[in-house]
Enzyme design. Structure first.
Site, mmCIF file in Angstrom:
data_model
loop_
_atom_site.group_PDB
_atom_site.id
_atom_site.type_symbol
_atom_site.label_atom_id
_atom_site.label_comp_id
_atom_site.label_asym_id
_atom_site.label_seq_id
_atom_site.Cartn_x
_atom_site.Cartn_y
_atom_site.Cartn_z
ATOM 1 C CG ASP A 406 30.557 33.800 38.681
ATOM 2 O OD1 ASP A 406 30.750 33.947 38.349
ATOM 3 O OD2 ASP A 406 31.097 32.973 39.944
ATOM 4 C CD GLU A 409 35.170 32.430 33.056
ATOM 5 O OE1 GLU A 409 34.794 33.510 33.354
ATOM 6 O OE2 GLU A 409 34.717 31.406 33.483
ATOM 7 C CG ASP A 474 36.368 37.035 40.463
ATOM 8 O OD1 ASP A 474 35.217 37.224 41.002
ATOM 9 O OD2 ASP A 474 36.991 35.427 40.457
#
Length: 812
Positions: A406, A409, A474
């Site tokens: 997670d 990026e 999300d």
């Protein structure tokens, strides 16, 4: 003094003008060329360009200048053997460099390159490569009518032409129907003119698809590799196949990855996780995996990221917990992040191991973000890779089955962060790619017989070859969040990421439980790559914790997901071989229909299902575009022909259509994929006069062996049907070297849909089968046939051993 000042200013302007012109492609001229091995290098007035064929349909074009920094290619899969035959022809004004399918015509003055697929023009450079003090990139001339798809995760519509797309992987919390910048950008487009253009540059940048200038495609980057890859193909599926031949195919996931996941943000204790798993069993929901979010390493959201070890107060016996789950066929997946907080247990250890990215002074870079004051693991560093992998390896040895990466990026990535190969702005978009590569390569090296499971929300072109399974971040728990999901998955699938999926039910927000939205989202999930409901915990994401009506509807859908495992696993196999997506846009069926390119409300699930998710409340009828052909309603066998189907639905159904002539294989209900077997197999065949001949197959292996197909440890079950005035003949054949646990004999129930008369006779390899008059007698028999007049179905039972088998249905 004034005169001297004016002279100096004039000189400065001349220098600036000269610099601008020197950097302009208008002055680029051909000087000479050299053909060496399998690459053509052309020397120009301002540098050189090397054209390297990567396959018969793909070519890398790399512009360089002396002193200009270059990064390695992240997109190209160099592990694949490449030997490509080329031809070079020269005239006074051009060089023509060709493979079997792709031709580059290099114009000497002014210098530019145009590309053809055989004799068909694809695209050409406008000025081609450009560079100045702050930007480098490429400009191409677009044809007026072409549509441009791709660019990664965006909620903008399938055709992205006219958009200016940021190339910087960035979280978008709570998005719904519109987002131009999200977790996973891709510097690549697929054109309706049947080419893919991929810019192999990981730096912060922009992809301008005719937004600033109507017929100009412009790629801009702050730094990075100055190369692009052009790929051609006869059809869209072939184009994708050629693309993954260059960037690498997605390896087969473990079979359990296609099962049902229990997941939320998050499970706080071992007791809560065990109770959740037990609840799935009590409610008769199949389950294959449980996903643990960040509470496995700390009691709070903030302050503990980077511990990367169990919170033993909340999880006192995680090894035993995971082993107990494994004995039940349930796999444990842990979330990890690349951020090491200064308050975590590992900060000093990470600093001592030289595992963190640096600041400009050469010290570990520290910065603040939501979770605390942190450093960032430098996944581009060998030292950091060794340190990070040792932690993962320890968790694998404890019993962890898969990884959820997670914030990769990275979610926060200051520009003055220095990595082993460059600054943050140079390599930002390749961070998740390199993280996945680290996990994949280290795990397969140490555990070569184990298929990795690596779920991440950010990467780069080619990350699929490291087994990356992306999700769409999300998303808001709203109808608008659901409405964007088909577009996101389809767009990513066109460029190699066929396992892109959503948090089923929506992740973010939601004041109260919306039963209809939740049911519709999870119904859609049956026909998308990974079945993983996941959300913030104030509304339970798991169906087992909702009301009886919701449970009863969704139980059947989750079980259907498992019944379809032979079909879905075959889709995974096809993807691993050719890159063919699991979710496919309808324009694959009718490549000359430009309207279908923009259509995202329905899609093909594999070859034979057409699915139209319901994305609005209170719908009792759906209008679904069809790509031609004949289609049956999966739920009731209603027939649809033409360009549009009007499908009636209720809360228990969404439009799911099946192609005429299709074979749909299913198995009996199971608790999880550990119990998978095709020893008893149902084949639903959808008969129609238009399907005079048809065929299908199932790919089978043990669900876990790495490279099972290449090793010959598999079996393919081939089916075909041929129809004439006398009836229909089916042929069944088994090929492959076999695998451990393979059934020696299969008991087949063949259901022939849309069959309007009882047969005169049925024979299996010449031996007549009994024709039962009553369903009760047929259900008790192991072989034989029964005609269900009410439903226009002919049901046939027979045994199929290793030898080929022919089944003949005679009408008279």
């Amino acid at each position: 003094m004034m005169k001297q000042t004016l002279i100096l200013r004039g000189c400065a302007l001349l220098i600036l003008l000269y610099s601008t012109l020197a950097n302009s492609a208008d002055l680029r001229q051909y000087r000479e060329h050299q053909l060496k091995k399998n690459a053509l290098t052309v020397y120009t007035s301002d540098g050189s360009v090397t054209l390297t064929p990567l396959s018969k349909a793909a070519m890398e074009v790399h512009y360089t200048r002396e002193g200009m920094k270059q990064l390695p290619s992240f997109a190209i899969d160099y592990s694949r053997q490449r030997s490509v035959k080329t031809k070079l022809a020269e005239t006074e004004s051009t060089l023509t460099y060709s493979t079997a399918d792709l031709t580059a015509v290099i114009h000497k003055s002014p210098f530019r390159i145009e590309y053809l697929h055989r004799q068909t023009p694809l695209i050409g450079e406008e000025i081609g490569f450009f560079i100045n003090e702050t930007m480098r990139g490429f400009r191409f001339a677009l044809s007026p009518q072409e549509k441009l798809l791709g660019g990664g995760e965006r909620a903008l519509g399938m055709d992205r032409r006219g958009q200016r797309l940021p190339l910087y992987n960035k979280a978008h919390y709570g998005y719904t129907t519109e987002s131009e910048q999200m977790y996973f950008s891709l510097p690549a487009i697929l054109s309706s003119n049947k080419y893919i253009l991929l810019f192999d540059n990981s730096a912060t940048g922009t992809l301008d698809l005719g937004a600033s200038e109507e017929n100009v495609l412009q790629f801009e980057a702050a730094a990075g590799r100055t190369s692009y890859i052009i790929i051609s193909g006869e059809s869209y599926p072939q184009l994708i196949e050629h693309y993954v031949d260059v960037t690498g195919p997605q390896p087969m996931p473990p079979r359990w990855a296609l099962g049902n996941f229990a997941s939320r943000f998050g499970y706080h204790t071992e007791q809560e996780v065990r109770a959740t798993v037990d609840k799935f069993a009590e409610e008769d929901f199949p389950l294959d995996a449980v996903v643990l979010d960040l509470y496995w390493f700390g009691p709070d959201i903030q302050g503990h990221m980077g511990n990367l070890s169990w919170d033993r107060e909340a999880f006192p016996e995680p090894e035993k917990m995971m082993e107990d789950f494994r004995q039940r066929g349930i796999n444990t997946i842990l979330v990890t992040e690349p951020f090491i907080l200064t308050t975590s247990k590992r900060w000093d250890e990470a600093v001592a191991a030289d595992a963190l990215a640096k600041n400009l002074a050469g010290q570990p870079k520290r910065f603040d973000f939501y979770f605390g004051n942190t450093g960032l693991v430098d996944v581009f560093s060998d030292k950091a890779g060794d340190w990070f992998w040792n932690i993962y390896d320890g968790l694998l040895q404890q019993g962890v089955a898969g990884w959820w990466g997670d914030l990769g990026e990275p979610e926060v990535h200051p520009s003055d962060t220095v990595h082993a190969i460059g600054t943050a702005d140079e390599i930002h978009n390749a961070y998740g790619h390199r993280w996945a590569q680290l996990l994949f390569e280290r795990q397969t090296a140490k555990y070569p017989e184990r298929r990795p499971f690596i779920m991440m929300r950010a990467g780069f072109a080619g990350s699929q070859r490291f087994g990356m399974i992306p999700w769409t971040g999300d998303v808001a728990r709203e109808w608008g969040g659901l409405q964007s999901q088909m577009e996101l998955s389809l767009s990513m699938s066109l460029l190699g990421f066929s396992y892109t999926h959503s948090d089923l039910g929506g992740f973010a927000g939601g004041e109260k439980f919306d039963r209809e939205l939740y049911i519709r989202w999870l119904q859609y999930g049956v026909f998308q790559p990974v079945y993983r409901p996941h959300a913030q915990e104030h509304i339970a994401p798991e169906p087992v914790f909702h009301d009886r009506k919701t449970r009863n509807i969704l139980r059947e859908y989750v079980k259907l997901r498992y019944r379809l495992l032979p079909y879905n696993y075959t889709l995974a196999f096809e993807n691993s071989q050719t890159g063919m997506p699991l979710m496919r846009p309808l324009f694959f069926e009718d490549e000359n229909n430009p309207e279908l390119i923009d259509y995202k409300d329905a899609y093909l699930w594999g070859r034979d299902f057409l699915v139209a998710p319901i994305t609005e409340a209170d719908i009792d009828e759906m209008e679904v575009k069809l790509p031609g052909g004949v289609w049956f309603d999966y739920w009731n066998d209603d027939l649809y022909i033409g360009d549009t189907a009007h499908v009636e639905v209720d809360l228990k159904t969404i439009p799911v259509l099946v192609r005429a002539g299709a074979f749909i294989p299913t198995i009996s209900d199971i608790d999880n994929t550990r119990d998978y077997t095709s020893a008893k197999l149902t084949l639903d065949y959808y008969a129609h006069p238009s399907a005079v001949t048809s065929s299908g197959y199932i790919y089978e292996d043990d669900g876990k062996t790495v490279n099972a197909f290449a090793r010959g440890q598999y079996e393919k079950l081939d089916f075909s049907a041929s129809r004439n005035s006398d009836g229909i003949t089916f042929n069944f054949n088994r090929t492959g070297g076999g695998y451990q646990g393979m059934p020696e004999q299969r008991h087949i129930t063949l259901k022939i849909h849309n069959w309007q008369q009882a047969p005169a006779a049925i024979a299996a390899d010449g031996q007549e089968l009994a024709l039962f008059q009553r369903e009760k007698d047929f259900s008790r028999a192991t072989e034989g046939a029964w005609y269900d007049k009410r439903n226009d179905q002919l049901l046939v039972k027979f045994s199929w051993e290793k030898q080929p088998l022919q089944l003949a249905v005679k009408n008279q």
